[in-house]
Design a protein around this motif. Structure first.
Motif, short mmCIF file in Angstrom:
data_model
loop_
_atom_site.label_atom_id
_atom_site.label_comp_id
_atom_site.label_asym_id
_atom_site.label_seq_id
_atom_site.Cartn_x
_atom_site.Cartn_y
_atom_site.Cartn_z
N ALA A 124 -27.59 -89.56 -43.51
CA ALA A 124 -28.27 -90.32 -42.53
C ALA A 124 -29.71 -90.07 -42.56
O ALA A 124 -30.44 -91.14 -42.21
CB ALA A 124 -27.84 -89.94 -41.19
N THR B 162 -19.06 -88.85 -40.09
CA THR B 162 -20.52 -88.80 -39.58
C THR B 162 -21.29 -87.99 -40.20
O THR B 162 -21.33 -86.74 -40.14
CB THR B 162 -20.52 -88.40 -37.82
OG1 THR B 162 -19.43 -89.25 -37.34
CG2 THR B 162 -21.90 -88.37 -37.67
N SER C 224 -21.84 -93.07 -42.76
CA SER C 224 -20.74 -92.64 -42.29
C SER C 224 -20.17 -91.61 -43.01
O SER C 224 -20.76 -90.42 -42.81
CB SER C 224 -19.32 -93.90 -42.14
OG SER C 224 -19.49 -94.48 -43.58
N SER D 240 -19.71 -95.05 -38.13
CA SER D 240 -18.45 -94.19 -38.52
C SER D 240 -17.42 -94.84 -37.54
O SER D 240 -17.56 -95.65 -36.92
CB SER D 240 -18.70 -92.93 -37.75
OG SER D 240 -18.98 -92.63 -36.49
N GLY E 278 -21.89 -84.51 -36.48
CA GLY E 278 -21.81 -84.55 -37.74
C GLY E 278 -20.99 -83.75 -38.45
O GLY E 278 -20.53 -82.69 -38.01
N LEU F 130 -24.52 -86.73 -41.11
CA LEU F 130 -25.78 -86.71 -40.73
C LEU F 130 -26.75 -86.28 -41.57
O LEU F 130 -28.04 -86.87 -41.60
CB LEU F 130 -25.77 -85.77 -39.39
CG LEU F 130 -25.30 -86.32 -38.02
CD1 LEU F 130 -25.31 -85.38 -36.99
CD2 LEU F 130 -26.03 -87.67 -37.86
N THR G 277 -26.73 -91.91 -33.28
CA THR G 277 -25.35 -91.64 -33.55
C THR G 277 -24.66 -91.18 -32.16
O THR G 277 -25.43 -91.28 -31.15
CB THR G 277 -25.36 -90.34 -34.43
OG1 THR G 277 -23.97 -90.05 -34.74
CG2 THR G 277 -25.97 -89.08 -33.64
N ASP H 94 -25.29 -95.20 -37.19
CA ASP H 94 -24.05 -94.64 -37.33
C ASP H 94 -22.87 -95.87 -37.07
O ASP H 94 -22.81 -96.74 -36.44
CB ASP H 94 -23.78 -93.65 -36.43
CG ASP H 94 -22.44 -92.87 -36.35
OD1 ASP H 94 -21.59 -93.30 -37.05
OD2 ASP H 94 -22.49 -91.89 -35.47
#
Length: 528
Positions: free
Chosen positions: A108, A103, A73, A36, A136, A105, A132, A34
Protein backbone atom coordinates in the motif's frame (compact mmCIF):
# COMPACT_ATOMS: atom_id res chain seq x y z
CA UNK A 1 -0.01 8.56 21.21
CA UNK A 2 -1.50 11.48 19.33
CA UNK A 3 -4.23 10.79 16.81
CA UNK A 4 -7.03 12.87 15.36
CA UNK A 5 -10.32 11.15 16.18
CA UNK A 6 -12.89 12.74 13.90
CA UNK A 7 -16.16 12.00 12.21
CA UNK A 8 -18.43 10.15 14.60
CA UNK A 9 -21.61 11.22 12.79
CA UNK A 10 -23.43 9.30 10.05
CA UNK A 11 -23.67 10.60 6.49
CA UNK A 12 -25.73 8.92 3.78
CA UNK A 13 -23.93 7.71 0.67
CA UNK A 14 -25.61 10.36 -1.49
CA UNK A 15 -24.06 13.31 0.39
CA UNK A 16 -21.77 15.31 -1.88
CA UNK A 17 -18.05 15.40 -0.96
CA UNK A 18 -16.91 18.28 1.18
CA UNK A 19 -15.08 20.97 -0.79
CA UNK A 20 -12.18 22.55 1.09
CA UNK A 21 -12.00 25.70 -1.08
CA UNK A 22 -8.23 25.47 -1.42
CA UNK A 23 -6.91 27.46 -4.37
CA UNK A 24 -3.11 26.96 -4.10
CA UNK A 25 -1.67 23.50 -3.60
CA UNK A 26 1.52 22.22 -5.25
CA UNK A 27 0.96 18.58 -4.36
CA UNK A 28 1.49 15.14 -5.92
CA UNK A 29 -0.86 12.85 -3.96
CA UNK A 30 -1.56 9.11 -4.19
CA UNK A 31 -4.75 7.81 -2.58
CA UNK A 32 -3.99 4.24 -1.47
CA UNK A 33 -7.33 2.58 -0.70
CA UNK A 34 -7.89 -0.69 1.15
CA UNK A 35 -10.04 -3.01 -1.02
CA UNK A 36 -9.59 -6.14 1.10
CA UNK A 37 -12.31 -8.67 1.74
CA UNK A 38 -13.16 -7.26 5.17
CA UNK A 39 -14.73 -4.18 3.52
CA UNK A 40 -18.14 -4.89 1.97
CA UNK A 41 -19.52 -3.10 -1.10
CA UNK A 42 -21.59 -0.63 0.90
CA UNK A 43 -18.59 0.32 3.01
CA UNK A 44 -16.41 0.59 -0.08
CA UNK A 45 -18.88 3.07 -1.54
CA UNK A 46 -18.01 5.32 1.40
CA UNK A 47 -14.30 4.78 0.68
CA UNK A 48 -14.96 5.98 -2.88
CA UNK A 49 -16.90 8.98 -1.54
CA UNK A 50 -14.02 9.87 0.78
CA UNK A 51 -11.54 9.71 -2.10
CA UNK A 52 -13.83 11.83 -4.27
CA UNK A 53 -14.10 14.38 -1.47
CA UNK A 54 -10.31 14.63 -1.25
CA UNK A 55 -10.10 15.29 -5.00
CA UNK A 56 -12.94 17.82 -5.03
CA UNK A 57 -11.36 19.67 -2.13
CA UNK A 58 -8.06 20.19 -3.95
CA UNK A 59 -7.25 22.44 -6.95
CA UNK A 60 -6.54 19.50 -9.27
CA UNK A 61 -5.36 21.33 -12.38
CA UNK A 62 -2.14 22.01 -14.32
CA UNK A 63 0.49 23.58 -12.10
CA UNK A 64 -1.39 22.77 -8.88
CA UNK A 65 -2.40 19.45 -7.32
CA UNK A 66 -2.18 16.11 -9.10
CA UNK A 67 -3.80 12.92 -7.78
CA UNK A 68 -3.22 9.22 -8.39
CA UNK A 69 -5.40 6.36 -7.13
CA UNK A 70 -4.22 2.92 -6.00
CA UNK A 71 -6.02 0.01 -4.38
CA UNK A 72 -4.42 -2.64 -2.22
CA UNK A 73 -5.37 -6.05 -0.89
CA UNK A 74 -3.01 -9.04 -1.34
CA UNK A 75 -0.88 -6.67 -3.42
CA UNK A 76 -1.37 -3.15 -4.78
CA UNK A 77 -1.90 -1.58 -8.16
CA UNK A 78 -2.19 1.90 -9.62
CA UNK A 79 -5.63 2.57 -11.10
CA UNK A 80 -4.70 5.98 -12.49
CA UNK A 81 -1.30 7.66 -12.44
CA UNK A 82 -0.68 11.18 -11.18
CA UNK A 83 -3.14 13.35 -13.09
CA UNK A 84 -4.23 16.98 -13.13
CA UNK A 85 -7.59 16.02 -14.70
CA UNK A 86 -10.12 15.83 -11.82
CA UNK A 87 -12.84 14.31 -14.00
CA UNK A 88 -10.58 11.42 -15.01
CA UNK A 89 -9.49 10.85 -11.42
CA UNK A 90 -13.05 10.85 -10.02
CA UNK A 91 -14.29 8.60 -12.81
CA UNK A 92 -11.54 6.15 -11.92
CA UNK A 93 -12.40 6.29 -8.22
CA UNK A 94 -16.03 5.46 -8.91
CA UNK A 95 -15.51 2.71 -11.49
CA UNK A 96 -12.47 0.55 -10.71
CA UNK A 97 -13.42 -2.97 -9.57
CA UNK A 98 -12.78 -3.82 -5.92
CA UNK A 99 -10.16 -6.54 -5.59
CA UNK A 100 -10.88 -8.30 -2.29
CA UNK A 101 -8.28 -10.34 -0.42
CA UNK A 102 -5.80 -9.55 2.34
CA UNK A 103 -4.33 -6.30 3.69
CA UNK A 104 -0.78 -5.77 2.39
CA UNK A 105 0.16 -2.46 3.98
CA UNK A 106 3.73 -2.68 2.69
CA UNK A 107 2.47 -2.75 -0.91
CA UNK A 108 0.00 0.00 0.00
CA UNK A 109 3.01 2.29 0.46
CA UNK A 110 5.59 0.83 -1.94
CA UNK A 111 3.46 0.89 -5.11
CA UNK A 112 2.27 4.49 -4.60
CA UNK A 113 5.84 5.53 -3.78
CA UNK A 114 7.02 3.95 -7.04
CA UNK A 115 4.47 6.10 -8.90
CA UNK A 116 5.70 9.21 -7.09
CA UNK A 117 9.34 8.46 -7.86
CA UNK A 118 8.55 7.77 -11.52
CA UNK A 119 6.20 10.69 -12.20
CA UNK A 120 6.39 13.12 -9.26
CA UNK A 121 7.47 16.71 -9.73
CA UNK A 122 10.53 17.88 -7.80
CA UNK A 123 8.79 21.20 -7.18
CA UNK A 124 5.70 19.59 -5.63
CA UNK A 125 5.10 18.21 -2.17
CA UNK A 126 4.64 14.43 -2.25
CA UNK A 127 2.14 12.53 -0.13
CA UNK A 128 0.37 9.18 0.21
CA UNK A 129 -2.94 8.72 2.04
CA UNK A 130 -3.27 5.09 3.19
CA UNK A 131 -6.84 4.20 4.18
CA UNK A 132 -7.43 0.84 5.90
CA UNK A 133 -9.89 -0.89 8.21
CA UNK A 134 -7.74 -3.68 9.59
CA UNK A 135 -4.45 -5.25 10.52
CA UNK A 136 -1.83 -5.69 7.83
CA UNK A 137 -0.38 -9.08 6.99
CA UNK A 138 3.05 -7.70 5.96
CA UNK A 139 5.06 -5.28 8.09
CA UNK A 140 5.04 -1.87 6.34
CA UNK A 141 7.94 -0.38 8.33
CA UNK A 142 10.63 -0.73 5.65
CA UNK A 143 8.45 0.67 2.86
CA UNK A 144 7.20 3.52 5.04
CA UNK A 145 10.64 4.50 6.29
CA UNK A 146 12.10 4.48 2.75
CA UNK A 147 9.27 6.62 1.37
CA UNK A 148 9.55 9.15 4.19
CA UNK A 149 13.33 9.29 3.84
CA UNK A 150 12.82 10.12 0.15
CA UNK A 151 10.67 13.13 1.08
CA UNK A 152 7.18 11.63 0.79
CA UNK A 153 4.70 12.40 3.57
CA UNK A 154 2.36 9.58 4.65
CA UNK A 155 -1.14 10.04 6.09
CA UNK A 156 -2.65 7.03 7.89
CA UNK A 157 -6.45 6.81 8.00
CA UNK A 158 -7.97 4.01 10.08
CA UNK A 159 -11.65 3.06 10.05
CA UNK A 160 -13.57 1.17 12.73
CA UNK A 161 -12.64 -0.57 15.94
CA UNK A 162 -10.45 -3.26 14.38
CA UNK A 163 -7.76 -0.98 13.05
CA UNK A 164 -4.15 -1.41 14.20
CA UNK A 165 -3.38 2.03 15.63
CA UNK A 166 0.29 1.35 16.46
CA UNK A 167 0.89 0.35 12.85
CA UNK A 168 -0.91 3.46 11.60
CA UNK A 169 1.42 5.45 13.83
CA UNK A 170 4.46 3.64 12.52
CA UNK A 171 3.53 4.24 8.88
CA UNK A 172 2.62 7.89 9.21
CA UNK A 173 4.81 10.95 9.16
CA UNK A 174 5.24 12.95 12.35
CA UNK A 175 3.60 14.50 14.23
CA UNK A 176 0.77 11.99 14.61
CA UNK A 177 -1.70 14.80 15.33
CA UNK A 178 -1.28 15.93 11.72
CA UNK A 179 -0.84 12.60 9.95
CA UNK A 180 -2.88 9.92 11.81
CA UNK A 181 -6.68 9.98 11.58
CA UNK A 182 -9.32 7.62 13.00
CA UNK A 183 -12.93 7.39 11.84
CA UNK A 184 -15.49 5.56 13.96
CA UNK A 185 -17.01 3.97 10.87
CA UNK A 186 -17.05 4.32 7.08
CA UNK A 187 -19.91 6.81 7.12
CA UNK A 188 -17.69 9.19 9.12
CA UNK A 189 -14.86 9.36 6.59
CA UNK A 190 -16.21 12.49 4.90
CA UNK A 191 -15.59 14.47 8.07
CA UNK A 192 -11.83 13.96 7.67
CA UNK A 193 -11.51 15.55 4.24
CA UNK A 194 -10.97 19.20 5.19
CA UNK A 195 -8.43 18.46 7.93
CA UNK A 196 -6.34 16.19 5.69
CA UNK A 197 -6.43 18.52 2.69
CA UNK A 198 -5.48 21.53 4.79
CA UNK A 199 -2.39 19.74 6.09
CA UNK A 200 -1.49 18.27 2.68
CA UNK A 201 -1.48 21.67 1.01
CA UNK A 202 1.00 23.11 3.52
CA UNK A 203 3.62 20.39 2.99
CA UNK A 204 7.02 21.47 1.61
CA UNK A 205 8.27 20.23 -1.75
CA UNK A 206 10.89 17.52 -1.95
CA UNK A 207 13.29 20.19 -3.20
CA UNK A 208 13.14 23.93 -2.95
CA UNK A 209 11.85 26.37 -5.49
CA UNK A 210 14.15 27.88 -8.05
CA UNK A 211 17.52 29.23 -7.01
CA UNK A 212 19.84 31.54 -8.86
CA UNK A 213 23.53 31.62 -9.73
CA UNK A 214 26.29 33.11 -11.82
CA UNK A 215 29.09 31.58 -13.89
CA UNK A 216 32.47 33.33 -14.17
CA UNK A 217 34.01 31.81 -17.29
CA UNK A 218 37.39 33.47 -16.74
CA UNK A 219 37.93 31.41 -13.60
CA UNK A 220 35.53 28.52 -14.30
CA UNK A 221 33.79 29.55 -11.08
CA UNK A 222 30.14 28.76 -10.32
CA UNK A 223 28.45 30.61 -7.44
CA UNK A 224 24.97 29.27 -6.66
CA UNK A 225 22.37 30.52 -4.19
CA UNK A 226 19.42 28.41 -2.96
CA UNK A 227 16.99 31.21 -2.13
CA UNK A 228 15.60 34.24 -3.90
CA UNK A 229 17.12 36.64 -1.40
CA UNK A 230 20.03 39.05 -1.15
CA UNK A 231 23.21 37.38 0.09
CA UNK A 232 26.31 35.43 -0.86
CA UNK A 233 26.53 32.03 -2.52
CA UNK A 234 25.51 28.78 -0.81
CA UNK A 235 27.56 26.61 -3.20
CA UNK A 236 30.80 27.35 -5.04
CA UNK A 237 32.88 25.11 -7.26
CA UNK A 238 35.10 25.04 -10.36
CA UNK A 239 33.91 23.56 -13.64
CA UNK A 240 34.36 24.69 -17.24
CA UNK A 241 36.53 27.61 -18.19
CA UNK A 242 37.16 26.73 -21.85
CA UNK A 243 37.65 29.87 -23.98
CA UNK A 244 34.33 31.19 -25.23
CA UNK A 245 32.29 28.68 -23.23
CA UNK A 246 28.75 29.58 -22.20
CA UNK A 247 26.85 28.14 -19.24
CA UNK A 248 23.66 26.09 -19.07
CA UNK A 249 22.05 24.35 -16.11
CA UNK A 250 19.73 21.36 -16.10
CA UNK A 251 18.62 18.17 -14.42
CA UNK A 252 20.64 15.82 -16.63
CA UNK A 253 19.93 12.59 -14.72
CA UNK A 254 16.37 13.11 -13.45
CA UNK A 255 17.23 13.35 -9.76
CA UNK A 256 15.43 16.67 -9.31
CA UNK A 257 18.64 18.69 -8.93
CA UNK A 258 19.96 21.08 -11.57
CA UNK A 259 23.68 20.97 -12.23
CA UNK A 260 26.13 22.78 -14.53
CA UNK A 261 27.03 22.47 -18.16
CA UNK A 262 29.00 24.45 -20.70
CA UNK A 263 28.77 24.83 -24.48
CA UNK A 264 31.71 25.84 -26.69
CA UNK A 265 30.28 27.51 -29.83
CA UNK A 266 33.49 27.26 -31.84
CA UNK A 267 33.55 23.46 -31.68
CA UNK A 268 29.97 22.50 -30.79
CA UNK A 269 31.28 20.66 -27.72
CA UNK A 270 29.08 20.22 -24.64
CA UNK A 271 30.35 19.23 -21.20
CA UNK A 272 27.78 18.50 -18.46
CA UNK A 273 28.19 17.51 -14.83
CA UNK A 274 25.74 15.64 -12.53
CA UNK A 275 26.83 17.24 -9.26
CA UNK A 276 27.37 20.77 -8.03
CA UNK A 277 31.02 20.40 -7.12
CA UNK A 278 34.41 20.69 -8.75
CA UNK A 279 35.36 18.04 -11.28
CA UNK A 280 35.30 17.05 -14.92
CA UNK A 281 32.27 16.50 -17.15
CA UNK A 282 30.10 13.42 -16.73
CA UNK A 283 28.85 13.87 -20.31
CA UNK A 284 30.77 15.10 -23.36
CA UNK A 285 29.36 15.25 -26.86
CA UNK A 286 29.13 17.38 -29.99
CA UNK A 287 25.97 19.14 -31.12
CA UNK A 288 25.83 22.36 -33.10
CA UNK A 289 29.41 22.84 -34.24
CA UNK A 290 29.98 24.38 -37.63
CA UNK A 291 26.70 26.25 -37.95
CA UNK A 292 27.48 29.49 -39.87
CA UNK A 293 25.52 31.54 -37.40
CA UNK A 294 25.70 32.75 -33.85
CA UNK A 295 24.02 30.11 -31.69
CA UNK A 296 22.77 30.38 -28.12
CA UNK A 297 22.73 27.28 -25.88
CA UNK A 298 19.54 26.34 -24.04
CA UNK A 299 18.53 23.42 -21.85
CA UNK A 300 15.15 22.01 -20.91
CA UNK A 301 12.89 18.98 -20.80
CA UNK A 302 11.66 18.96 -24.40
CA UNK A 303 9.68 15.69 -24.20
CA UNK A 304 8.36 15.59 -20.62
CA UNK A 305 10.49 12.60 -19.56
CA UNK A 306 11.73 14.25 -16.36
CA UNK A 307 15.27 14.91 -17.54
CA UNK A 308 16.72 17.95 -19.25
CA UNK A 309 18.35 17.93 -22.65
CA UNK A 310 20.16 20.58 -24.66
CA UNK A 311 19.33 22.80 -27.60
CA UNK A 312 20.41 25.80 -29.63
CA UNK A 313 18.76 28.99 -30.79
CA UNK A 314 20.14 30.68 -33.91
CA UNK A 315 18.92 34.30 -33.75
CA UNK A 316 19.71 35.27 -37.33
CA UNK A 317 17.91 32.16 -38.59
CA UNK A 318 15.14 32.50 -35.97
CA UNK A 319 15.59 28.76 -35.62
CA UNK A 320 15.43 26.49 -32.56
CA UNK A 321 17.27 23.15 -32.70
CA UNK A 322 16.59 20.75 -29.82
CA UNK A 323 18.04 17.33 -29.03
CA UNK A 324 16.34 14.63 -26.91
CA UNK A 325 19.47 12.79 -25.74
CA UNK A 326 22.78 13.88 -24.26
CA UNK A 327 24.75 12.42 -27.16
CA UNK A 328 26.38 13.64 -30.35
CA UNK A 329 23.99 14.03 -33.27
CA UNK A 330 21.69 16.29 -35.18
CA UNK A 331 18.60 18.06 -33.85
CA UNK A 332 15.55 15.92 -33.07
CA UNK A 333 13.26 18.96 -33.13
CA UNK A 334 13.60 22.08 -35.30
CA UNK A 335 11.19 24.98 -35.64
CA UNK A 336 11.09 28.72 -36.30
CA UNK A 337 10.13 31.20 -33.62
CA UNK A 338 11.98 34.50 -33.39
CA UNK A 339 12.04 38.23 -34.01
CA UNK A 340 14.86 40.78 -34.39
CA UNK A 341 16.01 42.30 -31.12
CA UNK A 342 14.61 39.52 -28.92
CA UNK A 343 16.62 37.34 -26.53
CA UNK A 344 15.77 33.65 -25.92
CA UNK A 345 14.74 31.92 -22.71
CA UNK A 346 12.99 28.60 -22.08
CA UNK A 347 10.57 27.36 -19.42
CA UNK A 348 7.50 25.29 -18.67
CA UNK A 349 5.01 28.11 -19.12
CA UNK A 350 1.82 26.05 -18.74
CA UNK A 351 2.80 23.40 -16.17
CA UNK A 352 2.58 20.45 -18.56
CA UNK A 353 6.10 19.22 -17.80
CA UNK A 354 7.54 20.26 -21.17
CA UNK A 355 9.87 23.22 -21.60
CA UNK A 356 9.17 25.49 -24.56
CA UNK A 357 10.60 28.74 -25.94
CA UNK A 358 10.06 32.39 -25.13
CA UNK A 359 11.54 35.65 -26.37
CA UNK A 360 12.13 38.92 -24.52
CA UNK A 361 12.88 42.36 -25.93
CA UNK A 362 14.60 44.48 -23.24
CA UNK A 363 13.97 47.68 -25.22
CA UNK A 364 10.18 47.25 -25.26
CA UNK A 365 9.76 44.91 -22.23
CA UNK A 366 7.69 42.54 -24.39
CA UNK A 367 7.66 38.81 -23.68
CA UNK A 368 6.44 36.27 -26.24
CA UNK A 369 5.86 32.75 -24.91
CA UNK A 370 5.03 29.63 -26.90
CA UNK A 371 3.57 26.46 -25.34
CA UNK A 372 4.82 23.94 -27.89
CA UNK A 373 8.10 23.23 -29.62
CA UNK A 374 6.72 23.98 -33.06
CA UNK A 375 6.80 26.85 -35.52
CA UNK A 376 4.19 29.52 -34.99
CA UNK A 377 3.36 32.74 -33.21
CA UNK A 378 3.28 33.32 -29.48
CA UNK A 379 0.59 31.79 -27.25
CA UNK A 380 1.05 34.47 -24.61
CA UNK A 381 2.20 38.10 -24.84
CA UNK A 382 2.77 40.46 -21.94
CA UNK A 383 4.91 43.39 -20.79
CA UNK A 384 7.41 43.01 -17.97
CA UNK A 385 10.85 44.49 -17.36
CA UNK A 386 12.15 47.20 -19.62
CA UNK A 387 15.50 47.86 -17.95
CA UNK A 388 18.39 48.71 -20.27
CA UNK A 389 20.90 45.83 -20.57
CA UNK A 390 18.70 43.53 -18.48
CA UNK A 391 18.86 39.83 -19.32
CA UNK A 392 15.79 37.58 -19.23
CA UNK A 393 15.68 34.57 -16.91
CA UNK A 394 12.92 32.12 -16.03
CA UNK A 395 12.11 29.84 -13.13
CA UNK A 396 9.45 28.34 -10.93
CA UNK A 397 9.85 31.06 -8.33
CA UNK A 398 6.94 30.00 -6.08
CA UNK A 399 7.05 26.21 -6.46
CA UNK A 400 3.71 25.82 -8.25
CA UNK A 401 5.14 23.85 -11.18
CA UNK A 402 4.94 26.72 -13.68
CA UNK A 403 7.88 28.82 -14.86
CA UNK A 404 7.47 32.58 -14.98
CA UNK A 405 9.71 35.50 -16.01
CA UNK A 406 12.51 37.36 -14.34
CA UNK A 407 15.22 39.81 -15.32
CA UNK A 408 18.79 40.24 -14.11
CA UNK A 409 20.96 43.31 -14.51
CA UNK A 410 24.60 42.12 -14.37
CA UNK A 411 26.02 45.63 -14.24
CA UNK A 412 24.48 46.28 -10.81
CA UNK A 413 23.55 42.72 -9.69
CA UNK A 414 19.78 43.18 -9.03
CA UNK A 415 17.25 40.45 -9.86
CA UNK A 416 13.53 41.03 -10.40
CA UNK A 417 11.10 38.11 -10.69
CA UNK A 418 7.36 37.80 -11.28
CA UNK A 419 5.09 34.90 -10.25
CA UNK A 420 2.82 35.05 -13.28
CA UNK A 421 3.34 35.47 -17.01
CA UNK A 422 1.24 38.59 -17.16
CA UNK A 423 1.81 42.32 -17.44
CA UNK A 424 2.74 43.85 -14.10
CA UNK A 425 5.46 44.67 -11.61
CA UNK A 426 7.90 42.36 -9.86
CA UNK A 427 6.82 40.17 -6.97
CA UNK A 428 10.39 39.84 -5.65
CA UNK A 429 13.51 41.99 -5.71
CA UNK A 430 16.95 41.01 -4.42
CA UNK A 431 20.64 41.58 -5.17
CA UNK A 432 23.13 38.85 -6.04
CA UNK A 433 26.22 38.72 -8.25
CA UNK A 434 28.24 41.61 -9.58
CA UNK A 435 31.34 39.80 -10.87
CA UNK A 436 32.60 41.29 -14.12
CA UNK A 437 31.63 39.13 -17.10
CA UNK A 438 29.65 36.58 -15.05
CA UNK A 439 26.51 35.14 -16.67
CA UNK A 440 23.25 34.26 -14.90
CA UNK A 441 21.81 30.77 -14.44
CA UNK A 442 18.77 29.48 -12.55
CA UNK A 443 17.91 26.07 -11.13
CA UNK A 444 17.21 23.90 -8.11
CA UNK A 445 20.67 23.28 -6.76
CA UNK A 446 20.02 20.99 -3.80
CA UNK A 447 17.56 18.28 -2.79
CA UNK A 448 15.54 17.87 0.37
CA UNK A 449 15.50 21.52 1.34
CA UNK A 450 12.95 24.27 1.41
CA UNK A 451 14.10 27.85 0.93
CA UNK A 452 13.62 30.34 3.77
CA UNK A 453 10.68 32.74 3.70
CA UNK A 454 11.05 35.49 1.14
CA UNK A 455 10.15 39.11 1.74
CA UNK A 456 8.88 40.61 -1.50
CA UNK A 457 9.98 43.99 -2.76
CA UNK A 458 7.84 44.83 -5.76
CA UNK A 459 8.41 47.10 -8.70
CA UNK A 460 10.16 46.78 -12.01
CA UNK A 461 12.68 49.43 -11.08
CA UNK A 462 14.59 49.34 -7.84
CA UNK A 463 13.26 51.87 -5.34
CA UNK A 464 15.55 54.76 -4.54
CA UNK A 465 16.77 53.17 -1.33
CA UNK A 466 17.18 49.66 -2.70
CA UNK A 467 20.70 48.22 -2.64
CA UNK A 468 22.08 48.15 -6.16
CA UNK A 469 25.79 47.80 -5.46
CA UNK A 470 27.65 44.54 -6.05
CA UNK A 471 27.84 42.22 -3.07
CA UNK A 472 31.02 40.91 -1.55
CA UNK A 473 31.54 37.31 -2.63
CA UNK A 474 34.14 34.65 -2.09
CA UNK A 475 35.94 36.50 -4.88
CA UNK A 476 36.22 40.22 -5.47
CA UNK A 477 33.42 42.00 -7.26
CA UNK A 478 33.90 44.77 -9.75
CA UNK A 479 31.39 46.92 -11.58
CA UNK A 480 30.40 45.66 -14.99
CA UNK A 481 30.54 48.10 -17.85
CA UNK A 482 28.85 45.89 -20.43
CA UNK A 483 26.84 42.74 -20.77
CA UNK A 484 27.08 40.08 -23.39
CA UNK A 485 24.82 37.31 -22.22
CA UNK A 486 21.12 36.80 -21.79
CA UNK A 487 18.55 34.60 -20.34
CA UNK A 488 18.28 31.67 -18.05
CA UNK A 489 20.61 30.25 -20.65
CA UNK A 490 22.79 32.94 -22.17
CA UNK A 491 22.83 34.90 -25.38
CA UNK A 492 25.73 36.92 -26.70
CA UNK A 493 24.62 38.57 -29.92
CA UNK A 494 21.42 40.34 -30.88
CA UNK A 495 19.59 38.68 -33.79
CA UNK A 496 19.56 40.02 -37.32
CA UNK A 497 16.86 39.76 -39.96
CA UNK A 498 18.81 37.58 -42.42
CA UNK A 499 17.39 34.15 -43.11
CA UNK A 500 19.33 31.33 -44.75
CA UNK A 501 18.59 27.59 -45.09
CA UNK A 502 19.26 25.58 -41.92
CA UNK A 503 22.62 23.78 -42.16
CA UNK A 504 23.22 20.26 -40.90
CA UNK A 505 25.33 20.21 -37.73
CA UNK A 506 28.39 17.95 -37.92
CA UNK A 507 28.50 15.05 -35.51
CA UNK A 508 32.19 14.17 -35.43
CA UNK A 509 33.01 12.21 -32.26
CA UNK A 510 34.80 13.90 -29.40
CA UNK A 511 37.99 12.01 -28.57
CA UNK A 512 38.76 12.12 -24.85
CA UNK A 513 37.19 15.55 -24.33
CA UNK A 514 38.50 15.92 -20.79
CA UNK A 515 42.16 15.81 -21.73
CA UNK A 516 44.50 17.47 -24.18
CA UNK A 517 42.54 20.69 -24.52
CA UNK A 518 43.37 24.22 -23.56
CA UNK A 519 41.37 25.67 -20.72
CA UNK A 520 39.88 24.29 -17.54
CA UNK A 521 37.37 21.45 -17.41
CA UNK A 522 37.02 21.49 -13.67
CA UNK A 523 39.15 21.12 -10.60
CA UNK A 524 42.38 22.63 -11.86
CA UNK A 525 41.75 26.14 -10.56
CA UNK A 526 41.86 27.01 -6.90
CA UNK A 527 38.87 28.76 -5.42
CA UNK A 528 39.61 32.37 -4.51
Amino acid sequence: LLVAVLGVGLLPVSVQPVEAQITQCGLDLVLSLDSSGSIDNTEFTEVRNFATGIVNGLPVQPGQARVSVAQFSNGAQIEIGLSDDPVAVINTINTFPKAGGGTNLAAAIQVPQDEIVLNGRPTAARAIIVLTDGVGNINPAAAANAAKAAGTFIFSVGVGSGVDVPTLNLMASDPDADFVYLAADFNALQNLVIAINNIACTLPPVVGTEGIGIYDSARALWLLRNSLTTGIEDINFVFGGLPGSLPVAGDWNGDGIDTPGIFVPSTGAWYLRDTNDSGVGDYAFVFGGGIPSTVVPVAGDWNGDGTDEVGLYAPDLRMWMLRNTLTSGNADITFEFGLPGYLPVVGDWDGDGVDTPALHNPATALWLQRNSNTSGIEDNLFVYGGLVDALPVAGDWNGNGIDTPGIHLPSLAPWYVRNSSTTGNSDLFFVYGGIFGALPVTGRWTGGTTPPPIVANGGQLAPADAPVVPLAQTSETVPQGETNAAGELPSFLAPTTNEVPLPVAPVAPLANPNAGVDGNLGGELSLP
